[in-house]
Scaffold this active site. Structure first.
Site, PDB file in Angstrom:
ATOM      1  CB  CYS A  14      22.764   5.722 -23.330  1.00  0.00           C
ATOM      2  SG  CYS A  14      22.184   4.732 -24.709  1.00  0.00           S
ATOM      3  CG  ASP A  47       6.794   5.633 -28.039  1.00  0.00           C
ATOM      4  OD1 ASP A  47       7.598   4.774 -27.644  1.00  0.00           O
ATOM      5  OD2 ASP A  47       5.563   5.445 -28.055  1.00  0.00           O
ATOM      6  CG  ASP A  48      11.160   3.341 -26.959  1.00  0.00           C
ATOM      7  OD1 ASP A  48      12.100   3.622 -26.220  1.00  0.00           O
ATOM      8  OD2 ASP A  48      10.070   2.910 -26.540  1.00  0.00           O
ATOM      9  CG  ASP A  65      19.938   5.212 -29.738  1.00  0.00           C
ATOM     10  OD1 ASP A  65      20.801   5.842 -29.122  1.00  0.00           O
ATOM     11  OD2 ASP A  65      18.790   4.998 -29.307  1.00  0.00           O
ATOM     12  N   GLY A 136      25.944   2.855 -44.995  1.00  0.00           N
ATOM     13  CA  GLY A 136      26.235   3.757 -43.887  1.00  0.00           C
ATOM     14  C   GLY A 136      26.946   5.004 -44.330  1.00  0.00           C
ATOM     15  CG  ASP A 224      14.655   1.070 -25.316  1.00  0.00           C
ATOM     16  OD1 ASP A 224      14.111   2.189 -25.260  1.00  0.00           O
ATOM     17  OD2 ASP A 224      15.509   0.785 -26.176  1.00  0.00           O
TER      18      ASP A 224
HETATM   19 CO    CO Z   1      14.192   3.851 -26.351  1.00  0.00          CO
HETATM   20 CO    CO Z   2      16.778   5.849 -28.639  1.00  0.00          CO
END
Ligand code: CO
Ligand code: CO
Length: 342
Positions: A14, A47-48, A65, A136, A224
């Protein structure tokens, strides 16, 4: 020939996210969005994941992600990237059920067998989570990257957002901090990969606790901790609800080896980029707490705001799920700064 995946990437995990400041610029003036009345959570509160009301008491959760390699082993990298992508669904109180892979790698430099291992790692985590990896898209790219687009589901009464904390709420974190720093140490060959096995195990562990937390009203807010570090994601919680928060720094769990790396000033590039975005909102930072609280986490823990009256109930629920937790801080009335580090 041995392929060291991290040598193909500049940022890792990340830590390859664009900075909060650049992201804000990208999203500014991009025109008007079509906002359905069924969209319960969009992009406004950072938000996530996005949440869409299906009109049956249930909502659909959607998120994506992906990132460049954080470890050299292809299978492990696939596992970490998948656990990280699934986390954003758990962080809404939901259950992921469907995933689509996103893969890029330099086909001239990395053999297809390595890419196959990355996918195999992703698949193994999806299997563990009860998620179908159903397709994918793969492109030829100079930097390898992998991740998932994930779809989940949540009964609307269980939906947990990042903008709903209340004054007095206690803060809990379910994984220790340090993946950015430890991965940087491996990349610079200060530590070898098996010396950070504990961090790898944390990154591969699923945040399924989030789905359980969704069932309890005493959980007021949930997110998270990923690329923006503990400070960045806590600031999002504060801004979402117009409160300030205190962090008891000595209670913040750190991974093994992190204090040592702080003393040696080994930290991820994005640590300072994160700090530059937050420094005006934070009081009481120290030299170690700056490096740890701004450390970009990959597949980090859940950050939970819990009704202070329900601390015991929350702790016993956590213990039932094998988490021995202690509060790391609390939300207070709005003050001059958003975060006070004690
Ligand atoms: Co998140
Ligand atoms: Co994310």
């Amino acid at each position: 020939m041995e392929i060291k995946l991290t040598q193909f990437s500049r940022g890792s995990g990340c830590g390859c996210k664009v900075s909060p400041a650049v992201l804000e610029e990208i999203l500014r003036d991009t025109g008007e969005n079509f906002l359905s009345k069924n969209l319960l959570v969009g992009n406004e509160t950072k938000d996530d994941a996005a949440v869409y009301d299906l009109g049956t008491g249930t909502a659909l959760i959607s998120t994506v992600d992906f990132f460049t390699p954080i470890v050299n082993d292809a299978f492990t990298y696939g596992r970490i990237a998948a656990a990280n992508a699934l986390s954003d669904v758990y962080a809404m109180g939901g259950k992921p059920f469907l995933a689509i892979a996103i893969l890029g790698f330099p086909t001239e430099k990395i053999p297809a067998a390595i890419a196959q291992q990355i996918i195999a790692g992703g698949k193994s985590i999806c299997k563990e989570a009860g998620v179908s990896l159903a397709g994918g898209h793969t492109i030829d790219s100079p930097e390898p990257f992998f991740g998932l687009s994930v779809t989940g589901i949540v009964p609307i009464k269980n939906l947990k957002q990042n903008s709903t904390a209340e004054q007095g709420d206690l803060l809990f974190l379910t994984k220790p901090i340090g993946t950015g720093m430890l991965a940087t140490a491996v990349k610079r060959e200060i530590l070898c990969e098996n010396e950070i096995q504990h961090a790898i195990d944390f990154m591969c562990s699923l945040n399924t606790l989030g789905e359980e937390l969704g069932k309890h009203e005493f959980v007021h807010a949930l997110t998270d901790v990923t690329g923006f570090g503990l400070l960045g994601h806590l600031i999002e919680l504060c801004e979402g609800t117009n409160l300030s928060a205190e962090i008891n720094y000595s209670k913040v769990p750190l991974m093994k080896g992190v204090k040592d790396l702080c003393a040696k000033f080994v930290y991820a590039d994005n640590t300072m980029r994160n700090w530059k975005a937050y420094e005006g909102k934070v009081h009481g930072i120290g030299s170690e707490s700056l490096l740890t609280l701004c450390d970009p986490q990959t597949s980090g823990g859940l950050l939970v705001a819990v009704n202070e009256k329900s601390e015991m109930e929350f702790l016993s629920l956590a213990a039932q799920n094998n988490f021995q937790l202690e509060s790391i801080g609390r939300f207070t009335s709005p003050k001059e700064k958003l975060i006070y580090i004690l």
